[in-house]
Design an enzyme around this catalytic site. Structure first.
Site, short mmCIF file in Angstrom:
data_model
loop_
_atom_site.label_atom_id
_atom_site.label_comp_id
_atom_site.label_asym_id
_atom_site.label_seq_id
_atom_site.Cartn_x
_atom_site.Cartn_y
_atom_site.Cartn_z
N ASP A 27 -24.32 8.55 15.28
CA ASP A 27 -25.11 7.64 14.48
C ASP A 27 -26.26 8.42 13.83
O ASP A 27 -27.06 9.04 14.53
CB ASP A 27 -25.66 6.53 15.38
CG ASP A 27 -26.41 5.45 14.62
OD1 ASP A 27 -26.94 5.72 13.51
OD2 ASP A 27 -26.49 4.32 15.14
N ASP A 41 -29.10 8.81 3.69
CA ASP A 41 -28.35 8.12 2.63
C ASP A 41 -27.45 7.06 3.26
O ASP A 41 -26.23 7.19 3.28
CB ASP A 41 -27.53 9.18 1.87
CG ASP A 41 -26.66 8.58 0.79
OD1 ASP A 41 -26.95 7.46 0.35
OD2 ASP A 41 -25.68 9.24 0.39
N GLU A 45 -21.73 11.87 11.04
CA GLU A 45 -20.95 10.73 10.55
C GLU A 45 -20.42 9.97 11.75
O GLU A 45 -19.82 10.56 12.66
CB GLU A 45 -19.79 11.20 9.66
CG GLU A 45 -18.90 10.08 9.15
CD GLU A 45 -19.67 8.99 8.44
OE1 GLU A 45 -19.46 7.81 8.78
OE2 GLU A 45 -20.49 9.31 7.54
#
Length: 285
Positions: free
Chosen positions: A147, A168, A122
């Protein structure tokens, strides 16, 4: 589209995506060997449905709320197939009801055996801190501020040599389809035996058609495309559904999804008869 997830946690797209993830994890656990889940855009991990943001949209009520209400009356085969997913949701709500919704890293971790592992990436600094707090001290989970697109290169192949890669992205920019294609090409080169789950929103339908053609052009064998729409399309802007591309799907997944989606679509559709689903092979049935 701006997909700040706290506003949308537990909505129809989450339900669909997380049921697919849970079915793939359940299949991986048919073998004793360990596997790893790499979640490239992990988010907060756990979402407070009583928060101001979640209450503002209330999207969970027409997603996981509907599913929980309908689950007990579902056919036995459907109940068995969605049980791992619903068990993970209920584990996040030990006092009953539904006040919290688990994101994909939490669903995966809840389902794990002692040998399975999670890598959650994250980049957003505040979201990372919250995500990290949920797994602090957990030897089966590694949370990294990174990233997710870079994580495809740095985290594949996993040392377990078995794994699921969930991509996602938030789709805050139109070129996310290009990012997914680039990530899959790089990821498959590094981890050809892995199962890749690639989420996308159903809107900008011309872009989706082009995305599917670009996937076909990659010449990667065994690509399954499945989507669920909660209302009939009237324009090219509205968020009408979502899809999941599954590369190297379990051989049972197609038939499982046909069973699940024949029940789930009328549960989640916004108007009777307006929902639909599709399951198609882009490459190599």
């Amino acid at each position: 589209m701006n997909y700040r997830h706290i506003f949308h946690a537990g909505n129809f797209a989450d339900v669909f995506k997380h049921i697919v993830l849970a079915r793939v994890i359940a299949y991986m656990q048919k073998k004793d060997a360990a596997f790893r889940v790499l979640d490239t855009h992990a988010g907060l991990g756990l979402y407070d449905l009583s928060s101001e943001q979640a209450q503002k949209t209330g999207e969970w009520k027409s997603g996981i709320g509907k599913v929980l209400d309908a689950a007990d009356s579902a056919p036995a085969d459907v109940r068995a197939l969605i049980a791992p997913y619903l068990d993970a949701v209920r584990a996040a709500n030990p006092d009953g009801g539904i006040t919290r919704y688990p994101g994909s890293p939490m669903i995966a971790r809840t389902m794990f055996r002692k040998q399975d592992r999670l890598t959650a990436l994250e980049l957003h600094p505040e979201d990372f801190e919250v995500l990290h707090s949920h797994f602090d001290g957990d030897i089966q989970a590694r949370v990294t501020k990174l990233d997710g697109w870079l994580g495809i290169k740095s985290h594949l192949p996993p040392k377990e040599r078995r794994g699921i890669v969930l991509v996602d992205p938030p789709f805050e920019v139109y070129h996310e389809f290009f990012n997914i294609l680039t990530a899959l090409k790089e990821g498959h080169k590094r981890f050809a035996t892995g199962t890749f789950l690639l989420w996308y929103p159903v809107k900008h339908r011309q872009g989706i058609a082009e995305f599917r053609e670009e996937l076909r052009a990659l010449k990667i064998p065994r690509i399954l495309d499945t989507s669920l729409e909660v209302r009939s399309s009237r324009d090219d802007v509205r968020f009408d559904g979502s899809g999941v591309i599954v590369v190297n799907p379990p051989y049972t997944l197609e038939s499982e999804l046909r069973t699940i989606l024949s029940w789930l679509t009328p549960v989640l559709e916004f108007k009777k008869g307006a929902g639909s689903y599709s399951i198609n092979w882009i490459a190599g049935e």
